[in-house]
Design a protein around this motif. Structure first.
Motif, PDB file in Angstrom:
ATOM      1  N   ILE A   1      42.056   9.412  21.417  1.00  0.00           N
ATOM      2  CA  ILE A   1      41.550   9.344  20.038  1.00  0.00           C
ATOM      3  C   ILE A   1      42.068   8.083  19.349  1.00  0.00           C
ATOM      4  CG2 ILE A   1      41.645  10.453  17.763  1.00  0.00           C
ATOM      5  CD1 ILE A   1      41.673  13.146  19.214  1.00  0.00           C
ATOM      6  N   ALA A   2      43.365   7.774  19.562  1.00  0.00           N
ATOM      7  CA  ALA A   2      43.946   6.576  18.946  1.00  0.00           C
ATOM      8  C   ALA A   2      43.264   5.310  19.466  1.00  0.00           C
ATOM      9  CB  ALA A   2      45.449   6.524  19.230  1.00  0.00           C
TER      10      ALA A   2
ATOM     11  N   VAL B   1      32.424   0.987  25.798  1.00  0.00           N
ATOM     12  CA  VAL B   1      32.098   2.353  26.223  1.00  0.00           C
ATOM     13  C   VAL B   1      32.563   2.586  27.661  1.00  0.00           C
ATOM     14  CG1 VAL B   1      30.204   3.936  26.743  1.00  0.00           C
ATOM     15  CG2 VAL B   1      30.178   2.616  24.616  1.00  0.00           C
ATOM     16  N   LEU B   2      32.289   1.623  28.540  1.00  0.00           N
ATOM     17  CA  LEU B   2      32.707   1.767  29.937  1.00  0.00           C
ATOM     18  C   LEU B   2      34.225   1.822  30.060  1.00  0.00           C
ATOM     19  CD1 LEU B   2      30.227  -0.644  31.770  1.00  0.00           C
ATOM     20  CD2 LEU B   2      30.199   1.847  31.726  1.00  0.00           C
ATOM     21  N   LEU B   3      34.920   0.979  29.282  1.00  0.00           N
ATOM     22  CA  LEU B   3      36.377   0.971  29.317  1.00  0.00           C
ATOM     23  C   LEU B   3      36.933   2.310  28.841  1.00  0.00           C
ATOM     24  CD1 LEU B   3      38.990  -0.623  29.787  1.00  0.00           C
ATOM     25  CD2 LEU B   3      38.844  -1.408  27.410  1.00  0.00           C
TER      26      LEU B   3
ATOM     27  N   VAL C   1      39.075   5.032  30.986  1.00  0.00           N
ATOM     28  CA  VAL C   1      40.385   5.561  30.571  1.00  0.00           C
ATOM     29  C   VAL C   1      40.369   7.090  30.573  1.00  0.00           C
ATOM     30  CG1 VAL C   1      41.983   5.736  28.628  1.00  0.00           C
ATOM     31  CG2 VAL C   1      41.016   3.522  29.230  1.00  0.00           C
ATOM     32  N   VAL C   2      39.283   7.672  30.009  1.00  0.00           N
ATOM     33  CA  VAL C   2      39.161   9.138  29.989  1.00  0.00           C
ATOM     34  C   VAL C   2      39.119   9.682  31.417  1.00  0.00           C
ATOM     35  CG1 VAL C   2      37.645  11.057  29.355  1.00  0.00           C
ATOM     36  CG2 VAL C   2      38.045   9.196  27.732  1.00  0.00           C
ATOM     37  N   PHE C   3      38.378   8.982  32.292  1.00  0.00           N
ATOM     38  CA  PHE C   3      38.283   9.417  33.693  1.00  0.00           C
ATOM     39  C   PHE C   3      39.653   9.370  34.371  1.00  0.00           C
ATOM     40  CE2 PHE C   3      37.654   8.267  38.206  1.00  0.00           C
ATOM     41  CZ  PHE C   3      36.985   9.401  38.626  1.00  0.00           C
ATOM     42  N   LEU C   4      40.421   8.304  34.108  1.00  0.00           N
ATOM     43  CA  LEU C   4      41.763   8.205  34.697  1.00  0.00           C
ATOM     44  C   LEU C   4      42.663   9.334  34.210  1.00  0.00           C
ATOM     45  CD1 LEU C   4      42.597   4.368  34.608  1.00  0.00           C
ATOM     46  CD2 LEU C   4      42.035   5.774  36.589  1.00  0.00           C
ATOM     47  N   TYR C   5      42.612   9.600  32.890  1.00  0.00           N
ATOM     48  CA  TYR C   5      43.399  10.711  32.342  1.00  0.00           C
ATOM     49  C   TYR C   5      42.975  12.030  32.983  1.00  0.00           C
ATOM     50  CZ  TYR C   5      45.748   8.094  28.627  1.00  0.00           C
ATOM     51  OH  TYR C   5      46.550   7.230  27.925  1.00  0.00           O
ATOM     52  N   TYR C   6      41.637  12.207  33.101  1.00  0.00           N
ATOM     53  CA  TYR C   6      41.125  13.455  33.670  1.00  0.00           C
ATOM     54  C   TYR C   6      41.589  13.642  35.113  1.00  0.00           C
ATOM     55  CZ  TYR C   6      37.768  16.613  35.858  1.00  0.00           C
ATOM     56  OH  TYR C   6      37.200  17.620  36.598  1.00  0.00           O
TER      57      TYR C   6
END
Length: 441
Positions: A17-18, A198-200, A204-209
């Motif tokens: 979110i940040a 958007v891709l970045l 990042v979300v994919f890596l966290y997931y």
């Protein structure tokens, strides 16, 4: 560990979110910067268009028309109300002329804008007496159909003084422009940045997931292994304790043991040895979840009495009564699993203060029912929902008074569910407990 994972998930969500907020802030600033640059370019474009004799002639036309009307008004040949009609009657011809002019002067890098001129007020000073002929907003000319969200380009003021007639005319006007495709143009300029952002963010979300998924998977595997080891360790306790007592019994002198006692002790060691071998086979096969036995076995009353007798040997102060509807039962269950369920129920009753236990077996229509009743401390109502949870133990004053891992009832429930059965408990504090296991035949 679960709390740490939840905190980690919360931290990841907060970080995403940040990052999204910071990225959105920068994108917004870039958008506003592009908007400012385009508006500046459009104003330069308008200044270039207005800085010609042809454009000045167009503006002089409607200014002269307004002054002519003022003179007629001063003479009494026109009214204030008719001024608006007079301007509107000349609007179309002026607009066509402006449209043709802008098309001729357009350059390749110019933006396709709409341009309009409005009169705001017409003031008169006649022989020292001020008067307002018009006050409001009326369109004089426009090169295109009027658009919403018009932007002020510049303000104009025309003042004419006639000393002979002592007449002063002041006309105020505003010039507006509109670029209908402003947002589309800005977004097209920022397309590369937006796609990359958007891709970045998605990466990042994919890596966290993936990180969280792998962590949770590793935790689940670790929990399964730990539960397996703890379950097996829990099962080792009873046969080892029984064999220990039997070995100590055999270490006595032969004169102190009757042949029958000697024979029963050896039989008990054989049974517990067989049970330990089955446990070791489970460890070797790494059977993390109980697997329902497919064999149809016959369990006799004598066999159950032997199980109870083995259990009683290490707990001589406990009285266990056994009742059975029949001398033998035919059920589709692994013999080791049946033994485990019964011994764990007895062990649980003893741990929580039981001195007298009643074991009952019966068959109803389509169901095999095993019930174990004890006179122990009982289980508080609020605790009964959780006693089958993994590692859960009934607490009193936040202190555990009984040794154990909190796995006995959890493992029983696992076994019962493996055979599509159910387990229930009825209990009151200081009045004992009744555990009932129902398994479809």
């Amino acid at each position: 560990m679960k709390r740490k994972i939840m905190l980690l998930i919360g931290a990841c969500i907060f970080t995403v979110i940040a990052l999204a907020t910071i990225q959105g802030y920068f994108i917004y600033n870039i958008y506003k910067l592009n908007e400012k640059e385009i508006n500046t370019a459009i104003k330069k474009q308008i200044a270039r268009l207005e800085d010609t004799d042809e454009c000045e002639n167009l503006n002089d036309t409607w200014i002269l028309q307004s002054k002519k009307y003022v003179k007629e008004y001063v003479k009494g040949n026109a009214t204030k109300q008719d001024y608006t009609k007079y301007i509107i009657s000349n609007r179309d011809s002026l607009s066509r002329a402006m449209n043709a002019y802008m098309k001729r002067k357009a350059q390749p890098e110019d933006y396709p804008i709409s341009y309009s001129v409005y009169i705001n007020s017409v003031a008169i000073v006649n022989h020292g007496k001020p008067e307002t002929l018009f006050n409001g907003k009326i369109l004089v000319l426009a090169n295109d159909t009027l658009k919403k969200n018009q932007i002020l380009s510049s303000m104009g003021r025309s003042e004419t003084q006639n000393t002979e007639d002592e007449l002063t005319i002041v006309i105020k006007s505003n010039r507006y422009y509109n670029f209908e495709k402003l947002q589309q143009t800005i977004i097209s300029k920022m397309a590369g940045l937006l796609i990359f952002s958007v891709l970045l963010m998605a990466f990042v979300v994919f890596l966290y997931y993936m990180s969280l998924k792998n962590l949770i998977t590793q935790k689940r595997i670790a929990d399964i292994k730990t539960d397996f080891v703890n379950n097996i360790t829990h099962e080792f306790q009873t046969p080892l304790a029984t064999m220990d007592l039997a070995i100590k019994t055999l270490q006595r002198k032969d004169a102190q043991m009757s042949p029958e006692h000697y024979k029963n002790t050896l039989a008990m060691i054989a049974r517990q040895n067989e049970r330990l071998q089955k446990l070791f086979r489970q460890v070797t096969e790494a059977s993390l979840t109980p697997i329902a036995g497919k064999d149809i076995i016959q369990v006799t009353s004598e066999e159950i009495k032997d199980m109870i007798a083995d259990f009683e040997l290490s707990r001589p102060d406990i009285t266990i009564e056994f009742t059975s509807q029949k001398e033998a039962f035919t059920i589709a269950m692994d013999r080791f699993h049946f033994n485990t369920i019964l011994i764990n129920l007895l062990d649980n009753a003893v741990k929580y203060g039981a001195l007298k236990i009643l074991v009952d077996l019966k068959l109803t229509t389509g169901n095999f029912i095993l019930s174990v009743t004890d006179d122990g401390k009982g289980i508080p109502v609020q605790e009964q929902v959780s006693i089958f949870d993994k590692f859960y133990r009934v607490e009193k004053g936040n202190i555990h008074n009984n040794k154990g891992l909190g796995l006995g009832l959890f493992y029983i429930k696992q076994l019962v569910q493996t055979y599509k059965g159910t387990i229930s408990v009825k209990s009151e504090e200081q009045k004992g407990s009744l555990f009932t296991i129902t398994i479809p035949v």
